[in-house]
Design a protein around this motif. Structure first.
Motif, mmCIF file in Angstrom:
data_model
loop_
_atom_site.group_PDB
_atom_site.id
_atom_site.type_symbol
_atom_site.label_atom_id
_atom_site.label_comp_id
_atom_site.label_asym_id
_atom_site.label_seq_id
_atom_site.Cartn_x
_atom_site.Cartn_y
_atom_site.Cartn_z
ATOM 1 N N THR A 226 -9.504 -0.661 4.335
ATOM 2 C CA THR A 226 -8.671 -0.719 3.078
ATOM 3 C C THR A 226 -9.150 -1.933 2.435
ATOM 4 O O THR A 226 -9.249 -2.372 1.243
ATOM 5 C CB THR A 226 -7.271 -0.550 3.050
ATOM 6 O OG1 THR A 226 -7.096 0.761 3.909
ATOM 7 C CG2 THR A 226 -6.574 0.052 1.674
ATOM 8 N N ASP B 136 -0.255 -3.816 4.162
ATOM 9 C CA ASP B 136 -1.156 -2.650 4.283
ATOM 10 C C ASP B 136 -0.761 -1.686 5.263
ATOM 11 O O ASP B 136 -0.672 -1.764 6.422
ATOM 12 C CB ASP B 136 -2.670 -2.825 4.447
ATOM 13 C CG ASP B 136 -3.599 -1.882 4.638
ATOM 14 O OD1 ASP B 136 -3.304 -0.703 4.067
ATOM 15 O OD2 ASP B 136 -4.786 -1.876 5.018
ATOM 16 N N ASN C 294 -5.889 2.814 -1.142
ATOM 17 C CA ASN C 294 -4.648 2.494 -0.680
ATOM 18 C C ASN C 294 -3.968 1.572 -1.135
ATOM 19 O O ASN C 294 -2.733 1.192 -1.022
ATOM 20 C CB ASN C 294 -4.532 2.995 0.824
ATOM 21 C CG ASN C 294 -3.063 3.674 1.131
ATOM 22 O OD1 ASN C 294 -2.425 4.266 0.381
ATOM 23 N ND2 ASN C 294 -2.758 3.294 2.236
ATOM 24 N N GLU D 51 -5.436 7.131 1.450
ATOM 25 C CA GLU D 51 -4.199 7.552 2.325
ATOM 26 C C GLU D 51 -4.577 9.057 3.018
ATOM 27 O O GLU D 51 -4.178 9.910 2.351
ATOM 28 C CB GLU D 51 -2.891 7.176 2.009
ATOM 29 C CG GLU D 51 -1.753 7.630 2.931
ATOM 30 C CD GLU D 51 -1.927 6.580 4.147
ATOM 31 O OE1 GLU D 51 -2.565 5.531 4.118
ATOM 32 O OE2 GLU D 51 -1.632 7.346 5.462
ATOM 33 N N SER E 107 0.887 -1.419 -0.207
ATOM 34 C CA SER E 107 -0.186 0.188 0.019
ATOM 35 C C SER E 107 0.942 1.173 0.036
ATOM 36 O O SER E 107 2.025 1.041 0.069
ATOM 37 C CB SER E 107 -0.793 -0.022 1.196
ATOM 38 O OG SER E 107 -0.050 0.423 2.217
ATOM 39 N N SER F 295 -1.698 1.610 5.642
ATOM 40 C CA SER F 295 -2.504 2.758 5.773
ATOM 41 C C SER F 295 -2.538 3.282 7.247
ATOM 42 O O SER F 295 -2.255 2.788 8.259
ATOM 43 C CB SER F 295 -4.000 2.236 5.442
ATOM 44 O OG SER F 295 -4.138 1.751 3.932
#
Length: 662
Positions: free
Chosen positions: A521, A507, A487, A271, A55, A509
């Motif tokens: 996400t 991930d 994201n 984001e 991400s 985020s």
């Protein structure tokens, strides 16, 4: 013309196909080394396609990706990856790793150590360095010789590139990566950006731009360009003027432009960072109101090379109404769940959750006085006070750029405080479809399931749906950070042409606190995949949202052998902090008692998305956290690969039986 000067079609580029022919046998051999004999593929055709998708998240994403890559390397999984895909911060990492040819084991850890030193340099300090702007001006003059459009994203990319790529690699391009990956000794890299229209939110129109060593493609339009032709002038499909290829640092600016958050239509999916959003909110107005204000004030938007065309409303001219898909669309890839709810019931409930998550909460804009606020807001005001002018009143119409220290180049970005300035804050390139009629508008899986309720909920008229098409009458198009849509660009490796069987997602985020992490996400990635007709395991959003913060989530459709297994990693630090007397890999911190006792998300954390400098301790802690999260779940990954191998074996057997019966 019969054949335009770019590739038309939804298939993979020949260079990528040739790569796969070399890579998959290597993955086959590596899987036989790390899996049990009864779990490993017995022939090359059974080899699963394993993809890593990371991400965005600025430097936090860069360092987290390093930790994940190191864990996969130490466990032998990195050599089993066919694809690595990134956007925003993770794309910064990947473009730098591949641009410096540092992905292979002999160079990887040395490369990460060099990044640790480079990331101590504040990117924001470069923005007040006269020497830096002198070098940037040389780059801009080259673009102007070819009348190429410029924007603030050029400056962002040049600055990021100079810090992490280094001065010696500022001339590197996507084409240069071809020689590095052609022997398939490393995974195939894909860097993702988004084409948007300035007057339409990304939820209304967006098209992924895939950047790889052999092609820059727009799957939604079935178009692929040679990397060397990106930025050149096309007319009616013909290349009429060859321009220099975009350098890697411009791609870094486009794929990681934080200013692209202006287009975020799904708060919590992209984001976001509160202070940044507050600042940008004062730069946004309704499109029509802004145009009226500009016309009344007599101000002009002066973007180089006809980039001012992006301010017109002709972006709507290509939109058409098409009959909506039949409500009885084939949804056969959704599994039946006899124990709980039907797939239709689950999808309907998931829609409600998606709609609630898309509803922005009312925010009261903060006053950016320059004396308080986040470091980012103070840095912005410092640059304004020295070079642009005093920090403007939030209600002021236009902020003027002073012609000093070379800052007259910023007029090309239309940096205007009337909140219409986002026009100059997206990446710009000449429209390769200019005057090219009859372009298709395709889903990521043109032959897959379409017309799902996720797609239809966007239009009130159930009989027709609005189809946004490429603006073929515009000379310049806009490119932004793909994180403004979601994201995690899971759609890219999950395209059926790539056939991913195991998708590993990291991930990074940003969340309010370590205790308030929710896999929003993940929900967005699933909804987008289903809308595009891609196979993504069906799951109940309510169940996922009720989970406490966790390091790893595994999603699998046990009823569909062709649906990828998804392994979703986060920066949850719960188990990491619980480790007693934890000894990190770094020799410098082996005797530090509280090394693993730190927070990732919150007001007083070092890991804000807009923090573009890390000290060595913050760097090591975050890298070690992601290394721990991935390594402690390595058996989960290996088990998923083994199941994916068995699934592929069953698919091959069924296909063979079907062929014999025909």
């Amino acid at each position: 013309m019969d054949s335009p000067d770019f590739r038309l079609g939804v298939g993979l580029h020949k260079g990528e196909k040739d790569f796969r022919k070399l890579r998959i046998p290597k993955v086959y051999e590596n899987l036989r080394k790390i899996l049990k004999p009864e779990e490993a593929p017995t022939k090359i055709e059974e080899t699963p396609i394993i993809s890593l998708c990371s991400s965005g998240g600025g430097y936090r994403s860069m360092v987290g990706t390093m930790g994940a890559i190191e864990a996969l390397q130490d466990a032998g999984i990195k050599d089993c990856l066919t694809y690595v895909c990134g956007l925003s911060g993770s794309a910064w990492y990947l473009t730098t790793a591949y641009g410096t040819e540092s992905v292979s084991p002999p160079h990887l850890k040395l490369f990460h150590e060099s990044l640790k030193q480079k990331m101590t340099i504040s990117v924001y300090r470069k923005l007040i360095d006269p020497w830096h702007f002198a070098e940037y001006w040389k780059y801009i003059k080259t673009k102007r010789r070819y009348s190429q459009p410029t924007s603030l994203v050029d400056l962002c990319g040049f600055t990021i590139g100079l810090v992490i790529l280094g001065k010696g690699n500022m001339e590197k391009t996507l084409s240069d990566l071809g020689n590095y990956v052609k022997d398939a000794s490393v995974p195939f890299p894909i860097f993702v950006s988004l084409h948007v229209k300035n007057t339409i939110l990304s939820s209304g129109f967006h098209a992924f731009m895939e950047c790889s060593p052999f092609e820059v493609s727009f799957p939604s339009f079935g178009i692929g360009l040679k990397p060397g032709d990106v930025g050149s002038i096309f007319n009616g499909g013909a290349l009429v003027r060859k321009c220099p290829e975009f350098p890697l640092h411009l791609h870094q600016g486009i794929t990681g432009a934080a200013l692209a958050l202006l287009f975020a239509a799904t708060p919590g999916f992209g984001e976001v960072e509160d202070d940044f959003i507050d600042f940008m909110d004062r730069l946004r107005l309704d499109r029509k109101a802004s145009v009226v204000e500009i016309e009344n004030s007599g101000e002009e938007i002066d973007l180089a090379s006809d980039a001012s065309g992006d301010t017109s409303d002709d972006e709507y001219d290509d939109d058409v109404l098409e009959p909506a898909d039949d409500d009885s669309a084939d949804l056969s890839f959704f599994p039946d769940d006899e124990k709980t709810k039907t797939p239709e019931e689950i999808r309907s409930e998931n829609e409600v959750i998606i709609n609630k998550l898309k509803t922005p909460k009312p925010k009261t804009p903060k006053q950016n006085s320059g004396e308080g606020g986040s470091f980012f807001s103070r840095a912005v005001n410092f640059v304004r006070s020295r070079f642009v002018g005093p920090a403007p009143n939030p209600e002021s119409l236009v902020g003027r750029v002073r012609n000093s220290f070379g800052f007259n180049l910023l007029r090309n970005t239309a940096m205007k405080e009337d909140r219409d300035s986002y026009v100059g804050r997206t990446g710009k390139m000449f429209n390769f479809t200019y005057n090219l009629p009859n372009l298709p508008n395709l889903s990521m899986n043109p032959h897959g399931v379409s017309g799902t309720t996720f797609e239809r909920m966007k239009c009130q008229d159930k009989r027709k749906r609005l189809v946004r098409k490429m603006s073929v009458n515009k000379k310049v198009i806009s490119l932004v950070d793909a994180a403004c849509h979601n994201n995690v660009a899971a759609d890219i490796p999950m395209r059926p042409q790539r056939g991913t069987n195991v998708l590993i997602v990291t991930d990074f985020s940003e969340w309010a606190s370590d205790d308030l992490m929710q896999p929003v996400t993940l929900l967005s990635a699933a909804a987008n995949a289903w809308k595009e007709g891609l196979k993504f395991p069906l799951f109940d959003f309510k169940t996922i949202l009720q989970l406490p913060p966790t390091e790893c989530i595994v999603l699998e459709d046990e009823n569909d052998d062709e649906c990828p297994i998804v392994i979703w990693f986060t920066l949850c630090n719960k188990k990491f902090k619980e480790q007693q007397n934890y000894k990190p890999r770094s020799e410098a911190y082996k005797n530090m008692e509280d090394f693993n006792k730190f927070i990732v998300y919150g007001e007083k954390t070092a890991y804000s998305t807009m923090n573009l400098s890390f000290n060595p301790l913050d760097f090591e802690r975050l890298r070690e956290l992601m290394y721990f999260n991935v390594m402690s779940n390595m058996e989960v990954i290996k088990s998923a690969i083994a199941r994916a191998t068995e699934r592929k074996r069953r698919v091959l057997k069924r296909n063979s039986e079907k062929k014999n019966n025909e």
